[in-house]
Scaffold this motif. Structure first.
Motif, PDB file in Angstrom:
ATOM      1  N   ARG A  21     -16.387   2.085   0.539  1.00  0.00           N
ATOM      2  CA  ARG A  21     -16.654   1.416  -0.730  1.00  0.00           C
ATOM      3  C   ARG A  21     -15.779   1.967  -1.860  1.00  0.00           C
ATOM      4  N   GLU A  22     -15.553   3.245  -1.890  1.00  0.00           N
ATOM      5  CA  GLU A  22     -14.801   3.877  -2.982  1.00  0.00           C
ATOM      6  C   GLU A  22     -13.284   3.839  -2.797  1.00  0.00           C
ATOM      7  N   THR A  23     -12.829   3.786  -1.534  1.00  0.00           N
ATOM      8  CA  THR A  23     -11.387   3.874  -1.289  1.00  0.00           C
ATOM      9  C   THR A  23     -10.762   2.570  -0.821  1.00  0.00           C
ATOM     10  N   GLY A  24     -11.555   1.695  -0.231  1.00  0.00           N
ATOM     11  CA  GLY A  24     -11.018   0.455   0.317  1.00  0.00           C
ATOM     12  C   GLY A  24     -10.402   0.619   1.700  1.00  0.00           C
ATOM     13  N   ILE A  25     -10.469   1.809   2.262  1.00  0.00           N
ATOM     14  CA  ILE A  25      -9.974   2.050   3.623  1.00  0.00           C
ATOM     15  C   ILE A  25     -10.945   1.368   4.585  1.00  0.00           C
ATOM     16  N   SER A  26     -10.415   0.694   5.589  1.00  0.00           N
ATOM     17  CA  SER A  26     -11.279  -0.058   6.500  1.00  0.00           C
ATOM     18  C   SER A  26     -12.285   0.862   7.205  1.00  0.00           C
ATOM     19  N   LYS A  27     -13.454   0.297   7.489  1.00  0.00           N
ATOM     20  CA  LYS A  27     -14.492   1.058   8.183  1.00  0.00           C
ATOM     21  C   LYS A  27     -14.025   1.480   9.572  1.00  0.00           C
ATOM     22  N   THR A  28     -13.236   0.624  10.213  1.00  0.00           N
ATOM     23  CA  THR A  28     -12.715   0.952  11.547  1.00  0.00           C
ATOM     24  C   THR A  28     -11.832   2.192  11.488  1.00  0.00           C
ATOM     25  N   LEU A  43      -0.018   8.215   5.767  1.00  0.00           N
ATOM     26  CA  LEU A  43      -0.123   9.224   4.722  1.00  0.00           C
ATOM     27  C   LEU A  43      -0.918   8.694   3.531  1.00  0.00           C
ATOM     28  N   GLU A  44      -0.741   7.434   3.198  1.00  0.00           N
ATOM     29  CA  GLU A  44      -1.475   6.824   2.081  1.00  0.00           C
ATOM     30  C   GLU A  44      -2.988   6.873   2.332  1.00  0.00           C
ATOM     31  N   THR A  45      -3.398   6.671   3.573  1.00  0.00           N
ATOM     32  CA  THR A  45      -4.814   6.740   3.933  1.00  0.00           C
ATOM     33  C   THR A  45      -5.352   8.151   3.724  1.00  0.00           C
ATOM     34  N   LEU A  46      -4.594   9.134   4.211  1.00  0.00           N
ATOM     35  CA  LEU A  46      -5.005  10.527   4.045  1.00  0.00           C
ATOM     36  C   LEU A  46      -5.076  10.910   2.566  1.00  0.00           C
ATOM     37  N   GLN A  47      -4.122  10.417   1.794  1.00  0.00           N
ATOM     38  CA  GLN A  47      -4.101  10.712   0.362  1.00  0.00           C
ATOM     39  C   GLN A  47      -5.343  10.140  -0.325  1.00  0.00           C
ATOM     40  N   LYS A  48      -5.721   8.923   0.019  1.00  0.00           N
ATOM     41  CA  LYS A  48      -6.916   8.314  -0.581  1.00  0.00           C
ATOM     42  C   LYS A  48      -8.166   9.111  -0.244  1.00  0.00           C
ATOM     43  N   VAL A  55     -10.010  17.272  -2.178  1.00  0.00           N
ATOM     44  CA  VAL A  55      -9.602  18.395  -1.334  1.00  0.00           C
ATOM     45  C   VAL A  55      -8.110  18.289  -1.052  1.00  0.00           C
ATOM     46  N   PRO A  56      -7.443  19.411  -0.791  1.00  0.00           N
ATOM     47  CA  PRO A  56      -6.035  19.338  -0.383  1.00  0.00           C
ATOM     48  C   PRO A  56      -5.935  18.833   1.045  1.00  0.00           C
ATOM     49  N   LEU A  57      -4.786  18.292   1.398  1.00  0.00           N
ATOM     50  CA  LEU A  57      -4.564  17.760   2.736  1.00  0.00           C
ATOM     51  C   LEU A  57      -4.840  18.814   3.808  1.00  0.00           C
ATOM     52  N   SER A  58      -4.505  20.056   3.515  1.00  0.00           N
ATOM     53  CA  SER A  58      -4.700  21.135   4.493  1.00  0.00           C
ATOM     54  C   SER A  58      -6.173  21.371   4.812  1.00  0.00           C
TER      55      SER A  58
END
Length: 71
Positions: A21-28, A43-48, A55-58
């Protein structure tokens, strides 16, 4: 590589549907990440996700090198 999405969401009592709901990334995509079934993640997905969780990517993704035999 290991992702810590399930751990981070569990610690914060956040549901996959909240992230969707907050990021728009698909539920799948989120469900596959949650259960560590994803092999290629944009990378865009991880960034969102990192921005949403603040949190940092690490902290989201861990790289654990494979052990090699030394001869």
């Amino acid at each position: 590589m290991k992702n810590n999405l399930s751990k981070l969401l569990g610690e914060r009592l956040i549901k996959v549907s909240d992230v969707y709901r907050e990021t728009g990334i698909s539920k799948t995509t989120l469900t596959n990440l949650y259960y560590q079934r994803s092999t290629n993640v944009q990378l865009e997905t991880l960034q969102k996700i990192c921005d949403f969780l603040q949190v940092p990517l690490s902290e989201l993704i861990e790289y654990l090198p494979e052990k090699s035999e030394v001869k």
